[in-house]
Design an enzyme around this catalytic site. Structure first.
Site, mmCIF file in Angstrom:
data_model
loop_
_atom_site.group_PDB
_atom_site.id
_atom_site.type_symbol
_atom_site.label_atom_id
_atom_site.label_comp_id
_atom_site.label_asym_id
_atom_site.label_seq_id
_atom_site.Cartn_x
_atom_site.Cartn_y
_atom_site.Cartn_z
ATOM 1 N N PRO A 10 4.527 5.726 -2.625
ATOM 2 C CA PRO A 10 4.432 5.167 -4.012
ATOM 3 C C PRO A 10 5.440 5.866 -4.769
ATOM 4 O O PRO A 10 5.305 7.227 -4.557
ATOM 5 C CB PRO A 10 3.022 4.937 -4.489
ATOM 6 C CG PRO A 10 2.511 4.832 -3.108
ATOM 7 C CD PRO A 10 2.823 5.737 -2.280
ATOM 8 N N LEU A 11 6.150 5.240 -5.716
ATOM 9 C CA LEU A 11 7.111 5.875 -6.284
ATOM 10 C C LEU A 11 6.386 6.776 -7.465
ATOM 11 O O LEU A 11 5.552 6.439 -8.181
ATOM 12 C CB LEU A 11 7.749 4.967 -7.377
ATOM 13 C CG LEU A 11 8.738 3.515 -6.845
ATOM 14 C CD1 LEU A 11 8.924 2.475 -7.602
ATOM 15 C CD2 LEU A 11 9.977 4.414 -6.226
ATOM 16 N N PRO A 63 8.764 -2.533 -3.309
ATOM 17 C CA PRO A 63 9.433 -2.581 -4.746
ATOM 18 C C PRO A 63 8.695 -1.225 -5.597
ATOM 19 O O PRO A 63 9.350 -0.947 -6.461
ATOM 20 C CB PRO A 63 8.720 -4.031 -5.398
ATOM 21 C CG PRO A 63 7.784 -4.181 -4.375
ATOM 22 C CD PRO A 63 8.146 -3.867 -3.054
ATOM 23 N N LEU A 64 7.321 -0.941 -5.136
ATOM 24 C CA LEU A 64 6.694 -0.056 -5.661
ATOM 25 C C LEU A 64 6.823 1.540 -4.923
ATOM 26 O O LEU A 64 6.063 2.426 -4.954
ATOM 27 C CB LEU A 64 5.361 -0.153 -5.906
ATOM 28 C CG LEU A 64 5.010 -1.451 -6.804
ATOM 29 C CD1 LEU A 64 3.426 -1.735 -6.841
ATOM 30 C CD2 LEU A 64 5.159 -1.226 -8.176
ATOM 31 N N GLY A 65 7.600 1.387 -3.819
ATOM 32 C CA GLY A 65 8.024 2.504 -2.995
ATOM 33 C C GLY A 65 7.113 2.551 -1.621
ATOM 34 O O GLY A 65 7.502 3.451 -0.751
ATOM 35 N N GLY A 66 6.421 1.589 -1.576
ATOM 36 C CA GLY A 66 5.885 1.173 -0.228
ATOM 37 C C GLY A 66 4.773 2.379 0.175
ATOM 38 O O GLY A 66 3.799 2.528 -0.424
ATOM 39 N N PHE A 67 4.914 3.043 1.422
ATOM 40 C CA PHE A 67 4.017 4.022 1.951
ATOM 41 C C PHE A 67 4.052 5.070 1.151
ATOM 42 O O PHE A 67 3.124 6.092 1.031
ATOM 43 C CB PHE A 67 4.317 4.091 3.299
ATOM 44 C CG PHE A 67 4.260 2.857 4.522
ATOM 45 C CD1 PHE A 67 2.631 2.640 4.577
ATOM 46 C CD2 PHE A 67 5.129 2.202 4.936
ATOM 47 C CE1 PHE A 67 2.708 1.399 5.369
ATOM 48 C CE2 PHE A 67 4.922 1.180 5.844
ATOM 49 C CZ PHE A 67 3.438 0.488 5.869
ATOM 50 N N TYR A 120 1.394 -8.538 10.959
ATOM 51 C CA TYR A 120 0.464 -7.510 10.082
ATOM 52 C C TYR A 120 -1.007 -7.680 10.784
ATOM 53 O O TYR A 120 -1.279 -8.933 10.502
ATOM 54 C CB TYR A 120 0.652 -7.895 8.643
ATOM 55 C CG TYR A 120 1.664 -7.850 7.758
ATOM 56 C CD1 TYR A 120 2.954 -7.100 8.381
ATOM 57 C CD2 TYR A 120 2.001 -8.543 6.764
ATOM 58 C CE1 TYR A 120 4.093 -6.836 7.784
ATOM 59 C CE2 TYR A 120 3.198 -8.416 6.262
ATOM 60 C CZ TYR A 120 4.275 -7.292 6.635
ATOM 61 O OH TYR A 120 5.693 -7.602 6.216
HETATM 62 N N1 LIG Z 1 10.755 -7.224 5.483
HETATM 63 C C1 LIG Z 1 10.259 -5.992 5.735
HETATM 64 O O1 LIG Z 1 10.665 -5.225 6.602
HETATM 65 C C2 LIG Z 1 9.219 -5.731 5.210
HETATM 66 C C3 LIG Z 1 8.463 -4.077 5.095
HETATM 67 C C4 LIG Z 1 7.713 -3.763 4.195
HETATM 68 C C5 LIG Z 1 6.909 -4.516 3.470
HETATM 69 N N2 LIG Z 1 7.291 -5.976 3.423
HETATM 70 C C6 LIG Z 1 6.669 -6.955 2.484
HETATM 71 O O2 LIG Z 1 6.984 -6.517 0.944
HETATM 72 C C7 LIG Z 1 5.579 -6.303 0.607
HETATM 73 C C8 LIG Z 1 5.641 -5.372 -0.601
HETATM 74 O O3 LIG Z 1 5.717 -4.002 0.125
HETATM 75 P P1 LIG Z 1 4.657 -3.008 0.290
HETATM 76 O O4 LIG Z 1 3.197 -3.758 0.068
HETATM 77 O O5 LIG Z 1 4.901 -2.316 1.838
HETATM 78 O O6 LIG Z 1 4.853 -2.001 -0.814
HETATM 79 P P2 LIG Z 1 4.935 -1.820 -2.209
HETATM 80 O O7 LIG Z 1 4.569 -3.013 -2.913
HETATM 81 O O8 LIG Z 1 6.002 -1.100 -2.837
HETATM 82 O O9 LIG Z 1 3.697 -0.832 -2.423
HETATM 83 C C9 LIG Z 1 2.513 -0.934 -2.197
HETATM 84 C C10 LIG Z 1 1.944 0.555 -2.279
HETATM 85 O O10 LIG Z 1 1.479 0.630 -3.724
HETATM 86 C C11 LIG Z 1 0.216 0.714 -4.082
HETATM 87 N N3 LIG Z 1 0.000 -0.083 -5.506
HETATM 88 C C12 LIG Z 1 0.217 -1.434 -5.579
HETATM 89 N N4 LIG Z 1 0.059 -1.663 -6.856
HETATM 90 C C13 LIG Z 1 -0.216 -0.616 -7.591
HETATM 91 C C14 LIG Z 1 -0.527 -0.107 -8.819
HETATM 92 N N5 LIG Z 1 -0.450 -1.112 -9.751
HETATM 93 N N6 LIG Z 1 -0.738 1.122 -9.036
HETATM 94 C C15 LIG Z 1 -0.807 2.227 -8.199
HETATM 95 N N7 LIG Z 1 -0.597 1.807 -6.926
HETATM 96 C C16 LIG Z 1 -0.316 0.776 -6.493
HETATM 97 C C17 LIG Z 1 -0.652 0.030 -3.183
HETATM 98 O O11 LIG Z 1 -2.020 0.457 -2.766
HETATM 99 P P3 LIG Z 1 -3.160 -0.295 -3.410
HETATM 100 O O12 LIG Z 1 -3.475 -0.996 -2.064
HETATM 101 O O13 LIG Z 1 -4.272 0.839 -3.420
HETATM 102 O O14 LIG Z 1 -2.988 -1.058 -4.409
HETATM 103 C C18 LIG Z 1 0.173 0.267 -1.777
HETATM 104 O O15 LIG Z 1 0.002 1.616 -1.377
HETATM 105 C C19 LIG Z 1 4.768 -6.013 1.766
HETATM 106 O O16 LIG Z 1 3.240 -6.756 1.110
HETATM 107 C C20 LIG Z 1 5.129 -7.231 2.618
HETATM 108 O O17 LIG Z 1 4.792 -8.297 2.326
HETATM 109 C C21 LIG Z 1 8.338 -6.421 4.077
#
Ligand SMILES: NC(=O)c1ccc[n+]([C@@H]2O[C@H](COP(=O)([O-])OP(=O)(O)OC[C@H]3O[C@@H](n4cnc5c(N)ncnc54)[C@H](OP(=O)(O)O)[C@@H]3O)[C@@H](O)[C@H]2O)c1
Length: 292
Positions: A220-221, A214-218, A63
């Site tokens: 968002p859900l 968990p929130l839909g990633g890139f 990252y």
């Molecule tokens: N193993 C793998 O291949 C892999 C792949 C992807 C991710 N990961 C891990 O999984 C973790 C979680 O995944 P992720 O961060 O990609 O996606 P996520 O948790 O599903 O969603 C993150 C997105 O949701 C937004 N968000 C978060 N909280 C929110 C809220 N309360 N209200 C509105 N929007 C909100 C964030 O924007 P804001 O910043 O504006 O809040 C960001 O755009 C990562 O941080 C990483 O550590 C692992």
């Protein structure tokens, strides 16, 4: 059953962690590449997470690359004794930000040392081997060779526990024949449920399942069902999505990612959100509508 009647903790490796943790991927720059727009804001998110009791942070040295781990170190080192930092290896970044498989013995060994150096640790708590047969989702192919390298680094004392990411059930079975696997990190959320059966199998085996996106990633859900339920419960759609995951299975550990302190607080409050049985059933329709 309700969230509050479920256990709030689960075993991860040899530690007990709260089921709601934090994923640090959003702390790098756009496209998880380069530095964040606001480094102080990134430091503040991490410090707030730990101040609010987060004891499980997910990261990777790819990252940024390196940037997220360096920010974690600056914000939190020396780390609280109860903090478990989970990292992942087996990819590197191209000059254009692309994600390139890096699964040779030399690349895996280098990745473990990069994580140690940038996090400021002598030993990594948990390292996930992320399968890169397909960058976007699990694809079959033997993980024996890279996992053997990681197990050797564990024997040398550089890694305490091993997990797998972006893997199929066949790869998990192969991995478990080679070494102890303490967690699996795959794409899963209320709208994307390919791993339903796998989660239950891992729960029976006592292995943590840590959904990424968990929130839909890139993307968002977004769902009218989520919004309706949230309005009725006086919560936000993201809190409902997280509470649904906590209720889904006792071995699910959450690492929602955010670059915002306000979103972090909102997400952590989902641990207190009770989803009645009928609401949980209603939320099951999010997945069927998403796949229709
Ligand atoms: N193993 C793998 O291949 C892999 C792949 C992807 C991710 N990961 C891990 O999984 C973790 C979680 O995944 P992720 O961060 O990609 O996606 P996520 O948790 O599903 O969603 C993150 C997105 O949701 C937004 N968000 C978060 N909280 C929110 C809220 N309360 N209200 C509105 N929007 C909100 C964030 O924007 P804001 O910043 O504006 O809040 C960001 O755009 C990562 O941080 C990483 O550590 C692992």
């Amino acid at each position: 059953m309700s969230v509050t009647s479920l256990s709030r903790t689960f075993t991860l490796g040899d530690r007990t962690v709260k089921r709601l943790g934090y994923g640090a991927m959003q702390l790098a720059g756009p496209g998880v590449f380069g530095p964040p727009k606001d480094r102080d804001a990134a430091l503040a998110v991490l410090r707030e997470a730990v101040a609010r009791g987060v004891d499980h942070i997910d990261t990777s040295d790819f990252y940024g690359p390196h940037v997220t781990n360096q920010i974690i170190r600056e914000a939190l080192h020396p780390y609280p004794n109860d903090l478990v930092i989970v990292t992942k290896i087996s990819a590197r970044r191209g000059a254009d930000g692309s994600w390139i498989p890096a699964m040779s013995p030399a690349e895996l060994t280098q990745a473990v040392h990069d994580n140690l150096r940038n996090l400021g640790l002598d030993v990594l708590d948990i390292v996930n081997l992320r399968s890169m047969y397909d960058v976007h989702g699990p694809a079959e192919g033997s993980i024996e060779a890279p996992l053997t390298v990681l197990a050797e680094l564990q024997r040398k004392g550089l890694v305490r526990h091993i997990g797998l990411s972006n893997v199929t059930p066949t790869q998990i079975a192969e991995g478990r024949r080679l070494c102890e696997i303490v967690c699996v990190q795959n794409h899963y959320n209320v709208a994307h449920r390919s791993d339903d059966a796998l989660i239950d199998d891992l729960a029976r085996a006592g292995i943590a399942y840590v959904p990424y996106f968990p929130l839909g990633g890139f993307q968002p859900l977004q769902s009218s069902i989520l919004s309706d339920v949230a309005a009725r419960l006086g919560a936000t759609p993201m809190q409902v999505a997280l509470a649904w995951l906590l209720r889904r299975a006792p071995n699910i550990l959450l690492i929602p990612g955010t670059s915002s302190v306000a979103h972090l607080r909102e997400n952590l409050a989902a641990a207190e959100l009770d989803l009645p049985d009928d609401v949980a059933k209603e939320l099951d329709n999010v997945a069927s509508l998403a796949s229709a």
